[in-house]
Design a protein around this motif. Structure first.
Motif, mmCIF file in Angstrom:
data_model
loop_
_atom_site.group_PDB
_atom_site.id
_atom_site.type_symbol
_atom_site.label_atom_id
_atom_site.label_comp_id
_atom_site.label_asym_id
_atom_site.label_seq_id
_atom_site.Cartn_x
_atom_site.Cartn_y
_atom_site.Cartn_z
ATOM 1 N N GLY A 132 0.787 -1.227 0.000
ATOM 2 C CA GLY A 132 0.000 0.000 0.000
ATOM 3 C C GLY A 132 0.817 1.273 0.000
ATOM 4 N N SER A 133 2.110 1.194 -0.308
ATOM 5 C CA SER A 133 2.975 2.372 -0.241
ATOM 6 C C SER A 133 3.221 2.922 -1.643
ATOM 7 C CB SER A 133 4.312 1.988 0.403
ATOM 8 O OG SER A 133 4.088 1.500 1.709
ATOM 9 N N MET A 134 3.262 4.226 -1.749
ATOM 10 C CA MET A 134 3.457 4.924 -3.020
ATOM 11 C C MET A 134 4.895 5.435 -3.087
ATOM 12 S SD MET A 134 2.274 6.626 -5.734
ATOM 13 C CE MET A 134 0.527 6.478 -5.484
ATOM 14 N N VAL A 135 5.643 4.971 -4.064
ATOM 15 C CA VAL A 135 7.036 5.404 -4.225
ATOM 16 C C VAL A 135 7.062 6.563 -5.214
ATOM 17 C CG1 VAL A 135 9.360 4.702 -4.885
ATOM 18 C CG2 VAL A 135 7.817 3.063 -3.788
ATOM 19 N N THR A 136 7.479 7.730 -4.735
ATOM 20 C CA THR A 136 7.408 8.941 -5.561
ATOM 21 C C THR A 136 8.784 9.524 -5.877
ATOM 22 O OG1 THR A 136 7.163 10.192 -3.525
ATOM 23 C CG2 THR A 136 5.144 9.631 -4.708
ATOM 24 N N ARG A 137 9.813 8.871 -5.398
ATOM 25 C CA ARG A 137 11.163 9.330 -5.725
ATOM 26 C C ARG A 137 12.056 8.090 -5.841
ATOM 27 N NH1 ARG A 137 13.732 8.445 -0.998
ATOM 28 N NH2 ARG A 137 12.443 8.471 0.863
ATOM 29 N N SER A 138 13.179 8.249 -6.536
ATOM 30 C CA SER A 138 14.097 7.119 -6.674
ATOM 31 C C SER A 138 14.635 6.712 -5.315
ATOM 32 C CB SER A 138 15.249 7.507 -7.602
ATOM 33 O OG SER A 138 14.773 7.613 -8.928
ATOM 34 N N ILE A 139 14.922 5.417 -5.165
ATOM 35 C CA ILE A 139 15.462 4.887 -3.916
ATOM 36 C C ILE A 139 16.802 4.255 -4.254
ATOM 37 C CG2 ILE A 139 15.141 3.198 -2.084
ATOM 38 C CD1 ILE A 139 12.158 3.569 -2.366
ATOM 39 N N LEU A 180 6.208 8.487 1.499
ATOM 40 C CA LEU A 180 7.064 7.325 1.735
ATOM 41 C C LEU A 180 8.244 7.699 2.629
ATOM 42 C CD1 LEU A 180 7.219 4.347 0.419
ATOM 43 C CD2 LEU A 180 9.219 5.257 -0.751
ATOM 44 N N ALA A 181 8.683 6.759 3.451
ATOM 45 C CA ALA A 181 9.855 6.973 4.300
ATOM 46 C C ALA A 181 10.529 5.631 4.547
ATOM 47 C CB ALA A 181 9.438 7.593 5.631
ATOM 48 N N PHE A 229 1.943 4.365 4.210
ATOM 49 C CA PHE A 229 0.471 4.316 4.123
ATOM 50 C C PHE A 229 -0.108 4.837 5.426
ATOM 51 C CE2 PHE A 229 1.738 0.135 5.682
ATOM 52 C CZ PHE A 229 0.943 0.001 6.809
ATOM 53 N N TYR A 230 -1.323 5.320 5.343
ATOM 54 C CA TYR A 230 -1.975 5.923 6.500
ATOM 55 C C TYR A 230 -2.422 4.819 7.458
ATOM 56 C CZ TYR A 230 -4.502 9.683 8.831
ATOM 57 O OH TYR A 230 -4.922 10.641 9.726
ATOM 58 N N PRO A 231 -2.074 4.914 8.736
ATOM 59 C CA PRO A 231 -2.444 3.828 9.659
ATOM 60 C C PRO A 231 -3.954 3.730 9.859
ATOM 61 C CG PRO A 231 -1.327 5.623 10.830
ATOM 62 C CD PRO A 231 -1.249 5.949 9.377
#
Lengths: 351, 351, 351
Positions: free
Chosen positions: B293-300, C312-313, B309-311
């Protein structure tokens, strides 16, 4: 084809106020119904529209019947659950308008000699049915469906065009599966060995009870060793993913794009909003309602409504709040420092 | 069909403690295995269940073998990676139980004369294979699959019923594609001209290496000009979307409902939880793990686990926290004001 | 096959600087184009690459033409919208390379005698077309498609292999539907009666205008009573779900995995990032842009960009911020208390 109001009452109950011999030829919303049609009032906000409808008759609740007063001159069908009543009447008209189903097997279908197809079932063009599969009475299997070896389809069940129903899976009576759905694909199971993945064979089945509806392009994976279970009356919308060994309780409904990871056990009478997600191996109690777009990361043992998505904002505002979210633990620390400092000031002042 | 424990050791290694001639007829979980079956202990929490299993033999690690002690009287297969060992044994039993594959082309299939089909391959009912396509030895193409012109399917690759594999795409050896998957559909590429969209033709291919598994109803788009690349050993679950020109590194695994936007470059040995999303043109390093459920918006660029994700909360509690989230930048301003005020008080007090 | 630059200008406009008789045989990115090919400069960051391209000619804007200077010696096609120009040129080359479409009905197709198929249309292997369906001139219906009774497919429309297009639905001219898409499946409508769900028949249609493209495995549900409407020029990527009775305005584009719940009314010229979701019965104005992964829970009446996803984090950092998010309303209360206390201290100090 028209139906007498008396016949509707005979079939579906309710109290008739008006002419029992009145004929209605269909059902339509308040503002669209003709004087030959039936309509329904299920939303109190539409009471004014009900006063102006041209419909020959209206389905409504006891309380709405009283509140509507005499501004509406047509016949009335009064019932405790007018929305359910509407649904049944609409089903009746839809059944009358549906094309006749011709029993038999289309000559282009490939049906294994060992498959058992009820003589009243209808098997469409280019359907493939493999060894020892069973199709029950009055089942309607539309064009291009695939039914794997040993799979069982119950009586009066309807597969729309191009359903895939894999080997060994079973569905009960009065089921509906929409186009593109895939039932019984392999679950996602691998053992890791020095970084590479070794497939764990998926040898369980998908067992689906009676009165289940499954939406277009929805997938339900077969179990790894044991079975994936869908209890009676479950309703799944389109584009849903149900992982291997899940157990979905009776009468639970899921909207489009929901994902349920493997081995989750979902209770009865639950509802899931669109794109809600449940992690694997969790337990969800009966009568739990998950809001759209929410990620369930722990078991839920109490009924109720649960939510977890980031609130929408203008992008510029979101940028600001997101920047704060990223630093929330620092902010909490600042507040703790402030509390200490203020407490110390207060104490000094009180000395 | 039964197998001697000695044969398992000969095939898969490991140390046998017990009777090498003991026959086992299948594999099952600790609590379900019969006295004719093999079982496995891979989860330390199930050690107590291992003491009580009826299984004839148990697969377990060196450390679990020591900890289990003599409460279990059956044979033991001791291996460094008992879960991988279990997977291989389960594959062996599953292969024995699988229906025999008959080489040849079903008479209802439409295969272009220019297509090259290995004589050992099996082509099912209503399959369509177009000009110049190639299907390798021992490939199994089940009913209703479509293989477009010039596409290539490697040896021992298995397409379940109703796979779409478009023109020019290639998959290597030992691949598995599940029903409803679409490989080689057009990428989503348009130029905007005064508000309307002009299609950019998608003329690249999808190139899939060896030992890749692709889930039911998953889509992988062909590249716009260059190709979309899936390296060896990648495992994709159901309902995944891979955009055009993505490059997915070897042995990366993605759970259901993941979406990877166009031109993303994903490293090797990564894992993606269900419904994780990656924006286009990003680079993800090797051994990155993205939570569900996580959105990756930058390179890692660093390995590690990343989450966003929102708890989840009871809806009433979520309503309260969401209201604060919407005002977080105001809250930060309040805290800054408080800090200033408190600092000023402190300074005055210290004068 | 090669094309003279003069012919490109005659077809698509623009200003030619260079030899009108120069022949180009294809189009490729700046760094990949051969000396026989055309290229394009649409991203200012690639200006340096343009100086080094081997391409025979380059498509670029007036301003880039000036900025590029004389470092590039080939021909130039100068246009206000070089990306759109590139798209049209690429379409032209792609059309030349596409396999010839043979009009006629494949002998394995099952076409109802009452269906009206244009003589210039091409109907592929194992296609099923039911009673009274209509397929327009030059339509290309690839292998394994299903077109239900009374459905209408416009001129020059292309269904890739294995599209499901249900009874009564309509699509206009120049449409493209990709493999696995399901158009006209039932909407998700039920009345609840003592916990169980009663199906509301879905008797509306899906009405799709001209120049619409629909991605692989995307679903569009038919309306309950009225129709689901897709206006002209809409572009939908893969794995999208559009609920019953939605109305999508002209030239709106949606990226993969988007979900639009029932009865949502979406304006014209909107864009939706991947996995964006819209709840039912909402209204979205024209020119609204929704970021990827954002959940729209209220109507949006003003144009603009809207966003709502959790940033994201690293997982350890997310754990910390998520813990604060869960307690944000308590934090707000603490800040209120601090403000009161500080105010009271300030007032005392000022006495």
């Amino acid at each position: 084809m028209s139906i007498r109001l008396a016949e509707l009452v005979a079939r579906f109950g309710g109290q008739l106020i008006g002419d029992a011999d009145l004929l209605v030829s269909g059902i339509a919303p308040l503002d669209q119904a003709s004087s030959a049609q039936l309509t329904f009032l299920t939303n109190p906000k539409l009471r004014a529209a009900a006063a102006q409808t041209k419909a020959a008759a209206i389905i409504l609740s006891v309380s709405e019947n009283a509140l509507l007063g005499d501004v509406y001159a047509g016949a009335r069908l009064v019932d405790d659950n007018p929305y359910a009543y509407f649904a049944r009447v609409a089903q009746l008209f839809a059944a009358q308008n549906a094309p006749a189903v011709m029993p038999g097997i289309h000559p282009s279908a490939c049906v294994a000699p060992s498959a058992m197809i009820a003589s009243s079932a209808s098997i469409g063009a280019h359907v493939v049915i493999e060894h020892n599969a069973v199709v029950g009475s009055n089942a309607l299997i539309e064009a291009g469906c695939f039914i794997g070896r040993g799979a069982k389809v119950g009586a009066d069940t309807h597969f729309h065009a191009r359903v895939t129903f894999q080997a060994g899976c079973e569905i009960g009576a009065r089921g509906i599966i929409h186009s593109g759905a895939v039932i019984g694909s392999d679950g996602f199971g691998f053992a890791n060995e020095r970084g590479a993945w070794i497939k764990i064979p998926q040898t369980g089945r998908v067992m689906i009870a009676d009165d289940v509806e499954i939406g277009a392009n929805t997938c339900i994976d077969r179990g790894a060793l044991a079975d994936t279970i869908i209890e009676e009356g479950v309703k799944l919308d389109n584009q849903i993913q149900i992982g291997h060994n899940c157990h979905i309780g009776a009468h639970t409904a899921m909207a489009g794009c929901v994902g349920i990871a493997g081995s989750a056990v979902i209770g009865k009478y639950c509802t899931f909003g669109g794109a809600a997600m449940v992690l694997g191996h969790l337990t969800i109690a009966d009568k739990v309602h998950i809001s759209s777009g929410s990620m369930v990361t722990r078991s839920i043992l109490e009924p109720g409504q649960y939510t977890g998505f980031y609130p929408l904002a203008k992008n510029a505002d979101w940028e600001k709040t997101a920047a704060v979210v990223r630093n929330l633990s620092k902010m909490r620390e600042k507040i703790r420092q402030l509390e200490k400092t203020v407490k110390s000031i207060t104490e000094k002042n009180n000395e």
